[in-house]
Design a protein around this motif. Structure first.
Motif, PDB file in Angstrom:
ATOM      1  N   PRO A 229       0.835  -1.208   0.000  1.00  0.00           N
ATOM      2  CA  PRO A 229       0.000   0.000   0.000  1.00  0.00           C
ATOM      3  C   PRO A 229       0.868   1.255   0.000  1.00  0.00           C
ATOM      4  O   PRO A 229       1.884   1.326   0.684  1.00  0.00           O
ATOM      5  CB  PRO A 229      -0.799  -0.113   1.294  1.00  0.00           C
ATOM      6  N   THR A 230       0.468   2.240  -0.785  1.00  0.00           N
ATOM      7  CA  THR A 230       1.217   3.488  -0.893  1.00  0.00           C
ATOM      8  C   THR A 230       0.277   4.600  -1.316  1.00  0.00           C
ATOM      9  O   THR A 230      -0.740   4.347  -1.987  1.00  0.00           O
ATOM     10  CB  THR A 230       2.362   3.355  -1.905  1.00  0.00           C
ATOM     11  N   LEU A 231       0.604   5.830  -0.943  1.00  0.00           N
ATOM     12  CA  LEU A 231      -0.172   6.975  -1.398  1.00  0.00           C
ATOM     13  C   LEU A 231      -0.079   7.128  -2.911  1.00  0.00           C
ATOM     14  O   LEU A 231      -0.958   7.726  -3.527  1.00  0.00           O
ATOM     15  CB  LEU A 231       0.323   8.250  -0.714  1.00  0.00           C
ATOM     16  N   ALA A 232       0.959   6.595  -3.512  1.00  0.00           N
ATOM     17  CA  ALA A 232       1.117   6.617  -4.970  1.00  0.00           C
ATOM     18  C   ALA A 232       0.625   5.295  -5.554  1.00  0.00           C
ATOM     19  O   ALA A 232       1.362   4.590  -6.251  1.00  0.00           O
ATOM     20  CB  ALA A 232       2.569   6.879  -5.340  1.00  0.00           C
ATOM     21  N   ASP A 233      -0.621   4.930  -5.265  1.00  0.00           N
ATOM     22  CA  ASP A 233      -1.124   3.602  -5.617  1.00  0.00           C
ATOM     23  C   ASP A 233      -1.067   3.326  -7.109  1.00  0.00           C
ATOM     24  O   ASP A 233      -0.893   2.188  -7.533  1.00  0.00           O
ATOM     25  CB  ASP A 233      -2.554   3.408  -5.090  1.00  0.00           C
ATOM     26  N   SER A 234      -1.192   4.360  -7.955  1.00  0.00           N
ATOM     27  CA  SER A 234      -1.148   4.143  -9.402  1.00  0.00           C
ATOM     28  C   SER A 234       0.226   3.697  -9.885  1.00  0.00           C
ATOM     29  O   SER A 234       0.363   3.233 -11.021  1.00  0.00           O
ATOM     30  CB  SER A 234      -1.548   5.422 -10.145  1.00  0.00           C
ATOM     31  N   LEU A 235       1.240   3.850  -9.044  1.00  0.00           N
ATOM     32  CA  LEU A 235       2.587   3.436  -9.429  1.00  0.00           C
ATOM     33  C   LEU A 235       2.910   2.020  -8.972  1.00  0.00           C
ATOM     34  O   LEU A 235       4.027   1.545  -9.158  1.00  0.00           O
ATOM     35  CB  LEU A 235       3.633   4.409  -8.863  1.00  0.00           C
ATOM     36  N   GLY A 236       1.950   1.331  -8.384  1.00  0.00           N
ATOM     37  CA  GLY A 236       2.171  -0.019  -7.900  1.00  0.00           C
ATOM     38  C   GLY A 236       2.171  -1.045  -9.017  1.00  0.00           C
ATOM     39  O   GLY A 236       1.833  -0.765 -10.162  1.00  0.00           O
ATOM     40  N   GLY A 237       2.548  -2.271  -8.662  1.00  0.00           N
ATOM     41  CA  GLY A 237       2.558  -3.363  -9.625  1.00  0.00           C
ATOM     42  C   GLY A 237       3.921  -3.618 -10.224  1.00  0.00           C
ATOM     43  O   GLY A 237       4.822  -2.772 -10.166  1.00  0.00           O
ATOM     44  N   GLY A 238       4.075  -4.806 -10.801  1.00  0.00           N
ATOM     45  CA  GLY A 238       5.337  -5.188 -11.417  1.00  0.00           C
ATOM     46  C   GLY A 238       5.446  -4.693 -12.844  1.00  0.00           C
ATOM     47  O   GLY A 238       4.513  -4.091 -13.385  1.00  0.00           O
ATOM     48  N   ILE A 239       6.583  -4.977 -13.468  1.00  0.00           N
ATOM     49  CA  ILE A 239       6.759  -4.613 -14.874  1.00  0.00           C
ATOM     50  C   ILE A 239       6.633  -5.829 -15.775  1.00  0.00           C
ATOM     51  O   ILE A 239       6.702  -5.696 -17.008  1.00  0.00           O
ATOM     52  CB  ILE A 239       8.110  -3.912 -15.119  1.00  0.00           C
ATOM     53  N   GLY A 240       6.392  -7.003 -15.189  1.00  0.00           N
ATOM     54  CA  GLY A 240       6.274  -8.226 -15.969  1.00  0.00           C
ATOM     55  C   GLY A 240       7.635  -8.873 -16.186  1.00  0.00           C
ATOM     56  O   GLY A 240       8.547  -8.237 -16.729  1.00  0.00           O
ATOM     57  N   LEU A 241       7.774 -10.111 -15.747  1.00  0.00           N
ATOM     58  CA  LEU A 241       9.058 -10.798 -15.909  1.00  0.00           C
ATOM     59  C   LEU A 241       9.404 -11.007 -17.374  1.00  0.00           C
ATOM     60  O   LEU A 241      10.575 -11.148 -17.739  1.00  0.00           O
ATOM     61  CB  LEU A 241       9.035 -12.134 -15.164  1.00  0.00           C
ATOM     62  N   GLY A 242       8.397 -11.020 -18.223  1.00  0.00           N
ATOM     63  CA  GLY A 242       8.622 -11.149 -19.666  1.00  0.00           C
ATOM     64  C   GLY A 242       8.547  -9.818 -20.393  1.00  0.00           C
ATOM     65  O   GLY A 242       8.232  -9.777 -21.587  1.00  0.00           O
ATOM     66  N   ASN A 243       8.836  -8.727 -19.703  1.00  0.00           N
ATOM     67  CA  ASN A 243       8.748  -7.383 -20.283  1.00  0.00           C
ATOM     68  C   ASN A 243       9.470  -7.301 -21.622  1.00  0.00           C
ATOM     69  O   ASN A 243      10.636  -7.685 -21.733  1.00  0.00           O
ATOM     70  CB  ASN A 243       9.344  -6.373 -19.301  1.00  0.00           C
ATOM     71  N   ARG A 244       8.783  -6.792 -22.646  1.00  0.00           N
ATOM     72  CA  ARG A 244       9.330  -6.772 -23.997  1.00  0.00           C
ATOM     73  C   ARG A 244       9.721  -5.379 -24.490  1.00  0.00           C
ATOM     74  O   ARG A 244      10.488  -5.252 -25.429  1.00  0.00           O
ATOM     75  CB  ARG A 244       8.306  -7.378 -24.975  1.00  0.00           C
ATOM     76  N   TRP A 245       9.175  -4.334 -23.880  1.00  0.00           N
ATOM     77  CA  TRP A 245       9.374  -2.996 -24.431  1.00  0.00           C
ATOM     78  C   TRP A 245       9.916  -1.988 -23.425  1.00  0.00           C
ATOM     79  O   TRP A 245      10.924  -1.339 -23.680  1.00  0.00           O
ATOM     80  CB  TRP A 245       8.049  -2.465 -25.000  1.00  0.00           C
ATOM     81  N   THR A 246       9.204  -1.805 -22.299  1.00  0.00           N
ATOM     82  CA  THR A 246       9.505  -0.631 -21.473  1.00  0.00           C
ATOM     83  C   THR A 246      10.803  -0.762 -20.685  1.00  0.00           C
ATOM     84  O   THR A 246      11.482   0.237 -20.461  1.00  0.00           O
ATOM     85  CB  THR A 246       8.345  -0.310 -20.508  1.00  0.00           C
ATOM     86  N   PHE A 247      11.169  -1.967 -20.244  1.00  0.00           N
ATOM     87  CA  PHE A 247      12.400  -2.112 -19.478  1.00  0.00           C
ATOM     88  C   PHE A 247      13.586  -1.608 -20.299  1.00  0.00           C
ATOM     89  O   PHE A 247      14.400  -0.809 -19.819  1.00  0.00           O
ATOM     90  CB  PHE A 247      12.607  -3.564 -19.063  1.00  0.00           C
ATOM     91  N   ARG A 248      13.680  -2.055 -21.528  1.00  0.00           N
ATOM     92  CA  ARG A 248      14.811  -1.635 -22.365  1.00  0.00           C
ATOM     93  C   ARG A 248      14.759  -0.133 -22.658  1.00  0.00           C
ATOM     94  O   ARG A 248      15.792   0.557 -22.599  1.00  0.00           O
ATOM     95  CB  ARG A 248      14.814  -2.402 -23.682  1.00  0.00           C
ATOM     96  N   MET A 249      13.567   0.390 -22.952  1.00  0.00           N
ATOM     97  CA  MET A 249      13.465   1.805 -23.296  1.00  0.00           C
ATOM     98  C   MET A 249      13.816   2.688 -22.103  1.00  0.00           C
ATOM     99  O   MET A 249      14.500   3.707 -22.251  1.00  0.00           O
ATOM    100  CB  MET A 249      12.064   2.123 -23.821  1.00  0.00           C
ATOM    101  N   VAL A 250      13.360   2.304 -20.912  1.00  0.00           N
ATOM    102  CA  VAL A 250      13.706   3.087 -19.729  1.00  0.00           C
ATOM    103  C   VAL A 250      15.211   3.015 -19.470  1.00  0.00           C
ATOM    104  O   VAL A 250      15.860   4.025 -19.171  1.00  0.00           O
ATOM    105  CB  VAL A 250      12.902   2.600 -18.504  1.00  0.00           C
ATOM    106  N   ARG A 251      15.776   1.831 -19.602  1.00  0.00           N
ATOM    107  CA  ARG A 251      17.215   1.667 -19.383  1.00  0.00           C
ATOM    108  C   ARG A 251      18.023   2.537 -20.349  1.00  0.00           C
ATOM    109  O   ARG A 251      19.044   3.124 -19.973  1.00  0.00           O
ATOM    110  CB  ARG A 251      17.600   0.197 -19.551  1.00  0.00           C
ATOM    111  N   GLU A 252      17.559   2.644 -21.593  1.00  0.00           N
ATOM    112  CA  GLU A 252      18.325   3.360 -22.603  1.00  0.00           C
ATOM    113  C   GLU A 252      18.056   4.866 -22.625  1.00  0.00           C
ATOM    114  O   GLU A 252      18.946   5.644 -22.995  1.00  0.00           O
ATOM    115  CB  GLU A 252      18.015   2.782 -23.990  1.00  0.00           C
ATOM    116  N   LEU A 253      16.856   5.295 -22.236  1.00  0.00           N
ATOM    117  CA  LEU A 253      16.452   6.682 -22.467  1.00  0.00           C
ATOM    118  C   LEU A 253      16.319   7.529 -21.212  1.00  0.00           C
ATOM    119  O   LEU A 253      16.348   8.759 -21.302  1.00  0.00           O
ATOM    120  CB  LEU A 253      15.105   6.712 -23.217  1.00  0.00           C
ATOM    121  N   VAL A 254      16.153   6.909 -20.059  1.00  0.00           N
ATOM    122  CA  VAL A 254      15.912   7.676 -18.834  1.00  0.00           C
ATOM    123  C   VAL A 254      17.239   7.928 -18.122  1.00  0.00           C
ATOM    124  O   VAL A 254      18.040   7.013 -17.930  1.00  0.00           O
ATOM    125  CB  VAL A 254      14.915   6.938 -17.921  1.00  0.00           C
TER     126      VAL A 254
END
Length: 332
Positions: A229-254
């Motif tokens: 539980p967190t006040l930022a509840d919309s930011l909860g949840g995993g990114i998916g162990l089979g993540n295909r897009w966002t993990f790489r893009m965040v790693r490269e662009l952020v």
């Protein structure tokens, strides 16, 4: 992960698809934050979309990009609330069946908002991963089309249209502060902003309790985290162990990720209300929180994305009154 790459052309295609279907939200100056940090600060008022969050961009783009056959079968998604609301809205406009799966941690006001838009609701377990298992079942057994909240090229491209607006409306921007959960918003924004302005800094802001993308980047691969539980509840949840897009893009662009504690998130919600006259949820206020806490120190014009307003108003009242809200009271 996939070898395919999103490009700015995909974001512009999304903009054409979304024309007339979403708002071009305002970018407004914040004199109070500018005085605090010593450089111009603007707020992107994305909470003013009709469904109360930026999620309308990606959900609408992804639904409209589907084939007629896929739309006829209906769509399904797991959600911490805002994606489900956006998808339900887009599906109702298009006459498409929509099922939204959520965990018991999703606040009741967000569940009811989705139900009022005509979507079918499934409450499963105590995590986004539990809700995703129900999504997978519905895809297998009822042939529904899954439109996930972040890890999908059309979702990311839709969110990227927000980044186009930022560089058009604030061409001098040097730092963009973006709420970070699964990475769909920040991946799209970073793609648009850094293509136009390669030297701009894109900073992801998340909560200290259960920040899955941050933990995954530290591990060098997608990992599971306990959803709390967190006040930022919309930011909860995993990114998916089979993540295909966002993990790489965040790693490269952020460029950087900053984590806020619950008191810093609460202070940001209060600041947004009392100083900016804006009602935002905890997840949307984290950019403000990072500036207030001195965890991001921009050297030139900065933009904080206010990503959503779908907060339980009784909780909001307690926060702006200065109450020390206990985390279990936010579990919903």
């Amino acid at each position: 992960m996939t070898d395919a790459r999103l490009t700015l052309a995909d974001v512009f295609a999304a903009r054409r698809r979304l024309d007339g279907r979403i708002a071009r939200t305002a970018l407004v100056p914040s004199p109070s934050l500018a005085e605090r940090v010593g450089v111009p600060v603007h707020l992107k008022l994305e909470q003013r979309q009709i469904t109360g969050s930026f999620k309308l961009r990606g959900a609408t783009n992804a639904l409209l990009a589907l084939s007629e056959d896929a739309r006829a079968r209906g769509v399904v998604a797991a959600s911490t609330g805002n994606h489900g609301r956006a998808l339900a809205h887009a599906a109702r406009k298009a006459g498409v069946r929509c099922v939204v799966c959520m965990s018991r941690l999703v606040p009741g006001n967000k569940v009811e908002g989705i139900r009022r838009l005509g979507a079918e609701i499934r409450i499963v377990g105590r995590s986004q991963d539990d809700a995703q298992k129900e999504v997978d079942r519905l895809v297998a057994e009822e042939s529904l089309t899954m439109l996930p909240p972040f890890d999908h090229p059309d979702i990311i491209a839709g969110q990227g249209t927000l980044g186009l607006e930022l560089v058009e409306d604030c061409p001098e921007l040097e730092t963009v502060l973006v709420p970070l959960s699964g990475g769909g918003l920040i991946a799209g924004v970073a793609l648009a902003v850094k293509t136009a302005k390669p030297d701009a800094r894109v900073v992801g802001i998340s909560m200290a309790r259960g920040a899955a993308m941050h933990a995954s980047l530290m591990a060098g691969r997608p990992v599971a985290v306990e959803e709390l539980p967190t006040l930022a509840d919309s930011l909860g949840g995993g990114i998916g162990l089979g993540n295909r897009w966002t993990f790489r893009m965040v790693r490269e662009l952020v460029d950087e990720i900053v984590l806020l504690d619950e008191a810093e998130i609460a202070a940001a919600v209060r600041h947004a209300y009392w100083q900016e006259q804006e009602v935002v949820e905890g997840a949307a206020a984290v950019g403000i929180g990072a500036l207030l806490a001195g965890k991001v120190r921009p050297h030139g014009p900065a933009v904080a994305v206010l990503s959503g307003r779908n907060i339980d108003m009784s909780l909001h009242q307690r926060l702006i009154a200065g109450e020390d809200v206990q985390l279990d009271a936010t579990a919903g």
